[in-house]
Design an enzyme around this catalytic site. Structure first.
Site, PDB file in Angstrom:
ATOM      1  N   GLU A 146      65.974  30.760 -37.769  1.00  0.00           N
ATOM      2  CA  GLU A 146      65.884  30.972 -36.448  1.00  0.00           C
ATOM      3  C   GLU A 146      66.733  29.501 -35.888  1.00  0.00           C
ATOM      4  O   GLU A 146      66.154  28.629 -35.439  1.00  0.00           O
ATOM      5  CB  GLU A 146      64.585  31.136 -35.866  1.00  0.00           C
ATOM      6  CG  GLU A 146      64.471  31.109 -34.376  1.00  0.00           C
ATOM      7  CD  GLU A 146      63.146  31.013 -33.574  1.00  0.00           C
ATOM      8  OE1 GLU A 146      62.240  31.677 -34.177  1.00  0.00           O
ATOM      9  OE2 GLU A 146      62.981  30.409 -32.481  1.00  0.00           O
TER      10      GLU A 146
ATOM     11  N   HIS B 117      69.594  27.652 -33.874  1.00  0.00           N
ATOM     12  CA  HIS B 117      70.262  28.103 -32.394  1.00  0.00           C
ATOM     13  C   HIS B 117      71.735  27.349 -32.778  1.00  0.00           C
ATOM     14  O   HIS B 117      72.032  26.206 -33.141  1.00  0.00           O
ATOM     15  CB  HIS B 117      69.687  27.714 -31.480  1.00  0.00           C
ATOM     16  CG  HIS B 117      68.378  28.671 -31.552  1.00  0.00           C
ATOM     17  ND1 HIS B 117      68.379  29.991 -31.495  1.00  0.00           N
ATOM     18  CD2 HIS B 117      67.006  28.529 -31.571  1.00  0.00           C
ATOM     19  CE1 HIS B 117      67.121  30.428 -31.554  1.00  0.00           C
ATOM     20  NE2 HIS B 117      66.363  29.597 -31.652  1.00  0.00           N
TER      21      HIS B 117
ATOM     22  N   HIS C 203      63.438  37.396 -30.269  1.00  0.00           N
ATOM     23  CA  HIS C 203      63.343  35.685 -29.876  1.00  0.00           C
ATOM     24  C   HIS C 203      62.688  35.917 -28.420  1.00  0.00           C
ATOM     25  O   HIS C 203      62.887  36.443 -27.743  1.00  0.00           O
ATOM     26  CB  HIS C 203      64.630  35.037 -29.929  1.00  0.00           C
ATOM     27  CG  HIS C 203      64.428  33.672 -29.840  1.00  0.00           C
ATOM     28  ND1 HIS C 203      64.429  32.906 -28.481  1.00  0.00           N
ATOM     29  CD2 HIS C 203      64.357  32.565 -30.648  1.00  0.00           C
ATOM     30  CE1 HIS C 203      64.189  31.805 -28.755  1.00  0.00           C
ATOM     31  NE2 HIS C 203      64.295  31.501 -29.984  1.00  0.00           N
TER      32      HIS C 203
ATOM     33  N   ASP D 268      63.911  26.561 -36.145  1.00  0.00           N
ATOM     34  CA  ASP D 268      64.219  26.564 -34.738  1.00  0.00           C
ATOM     35  C   ASP D 268      64.759  25.326 -34.352  1.00  0.00           C
ATOM     36  O   ASP D 268      64.725  24.697 -33.176  1.00  0.00           O
ATOM     37  CB  ASP D 268      62.890  26.593 -33.915  1.00  0.00           C
ATOM     38  CG  ASP D 268      63.163  27.119 -32.641  1.00  0.00           C
ATOM     39  OD1 ASP D 268      64.238  27.722 -32.107  1.00  0.00           O
ATOM     40  OD2 ASP D 268      62.139  27.233 -31.709  1.00  0.00           O
TER      41      ASP D 268
HETATM   42 MN    MN Z   1      64.233  29.475 -31.180  1.00  0.00          MN
END
Ligand code: MN
Length: 321
Positions: free
Chosen positions: A8, A10, A161, A282
């Site tokens: 995850e 980005h 998400h 993340d």
């Molecule tokens: Mn995220």
């Protein structure tokens, strides 16, 4: 340290900053610029954060909501394709370190299915990341059956998400802190996942795989209650081949993104099984060093740690070990 794969993680592409800004309402301009800077970097900074924490591979996804909030369907379809081409070019510069999740315009389910196929077959992507609802539709809507059929046939996991719902429930009035990552995103995303389970989607597509971040958005904690209560609550209207918890143990995997404490980790491992929990950070919204230290020191056997850190991801995405 244990070698890690993270999924995850980005990025941002220039033409999507406006969409990103629309949901980043709670943060200062300074913080926003910092986030865009970190998201836009595919080089030194990102690689250093990975290297220091022994993250050998990161599957990258556009930071939400992307084209899912675009009003013009044709624009959304075009920009999603541009986004995927942009990511594919960045991955090509460093294919050992990076993989990709497709960004899709779900305003048009057939286009989304076709783009998913292009991304998996031609660009080598590993599935798609969907940022919650699109125009009020969730992925259990029958108009998405063709999309799920394609995802299942391609063996492409779909990562849901967090995003915002269409309307802001009155429950959040006067409490801006609850609107977003603290609470509402988890509620929204968990509800989305439950819609998929209770709609019977996984009876129709038994080999589809759903990925949830944030240690499963609190769902692993509640499985027994879903099993014990769902039939009474729906008064026999729905028919499922399995009990709700069985779909979670067959069709759902969760990542550790943004949750760095042992209690929910142990709960997810026990509720779903050791093969269904995967490491993630993340990045850049969470710190890679904190996420890495957490999983390195979690009170679990080393063979389970290796499953979470890289082996489960290698099996799920067919990555050579
Ligand atoms: Mn995220």
């Amino acid at each position: 340290m244990t070698r890690k794969i993270a999924l995850e993680e980005h990025f941002m592409a220039p033409q999507f900053i406006t969409y990103f800004k629309s949901t980043a309402v709670n943060i200062s301009a300074d913080l926003f610029d910092k986030a865009v800077g970190a998201l836009s970097d595919f080089g030194e900074r990102r690689i250093a954060a990975m290297h220091h924490n022994e993250i050998s591979h990161a599957i990258l996804s556009l930071s939400g909501p992307g084209v899912q909030i675009e009003k013009e369907t044709r624009t959304a379809v075009r920009l999603a394709r541009e986004c995927n081409d942009f990511l594919a070019e960045r991955i090509q510069l460093n294919p050992k370190r990076y993989g990709g999740f497709a960004h899709l315009a779900l305003q048009d389910a057939n286009e989304a299915a076709a783009e998913l196929e292009r991304c998996v077959r031609d660009l080598g992507f590993h599935g798609a990341m969907i940022n919650g609802q699109t125009g009020g539709l969730y992925l259990d809507d029958p108009s998405y059956f063709a999309f799920w059929e394609r995802a299942e046939a391609l063996n492409a996991p779909i990562y849901i998400h967090p995003g915002n719902p269409v309307d802001k429930p009155a429950m959040y009035d006067g409490h801006p802190e609850l609107w977003g990552p603290v609470w509402s995103w988890g509620v929204e995303t968990a509800s989305h996942a439950l819609r998929l389970v209770f709609s019977g989607l996984f009876d129709r597509f038994p080999k589809a795989t759903l990925i949830l971040g944030h240690m499963g958005e609190a769902l692993p904690f509640q499985l027994w209650r879903f099993d014990s209560r769902w039939e009474i609550s729906n008064r026999g209207a729905m028919r499922l081949a399995l009990s709700p918890s069985e779909y979670f143990r067959r069709n759902v995997v969760v990542t550790t993104s943004g949750v760095c404490s042992p209690e929910p980790l142990l709960c997810a491992l026990q509720a779903l099984g050791h093969e269904r929990v995967l490491f993630s950070v993340d990045y850049p919204f969470e710190r890679s060093d904190i996420a890495a230290k957490f999983i390195e020191t979690a009170p679990i056997p080393d063979d389970v740690r290796r499953l979470i850190c890289h082996k489960n991801a290698e099996s799920l995405f067919n990555l050579g070990g």
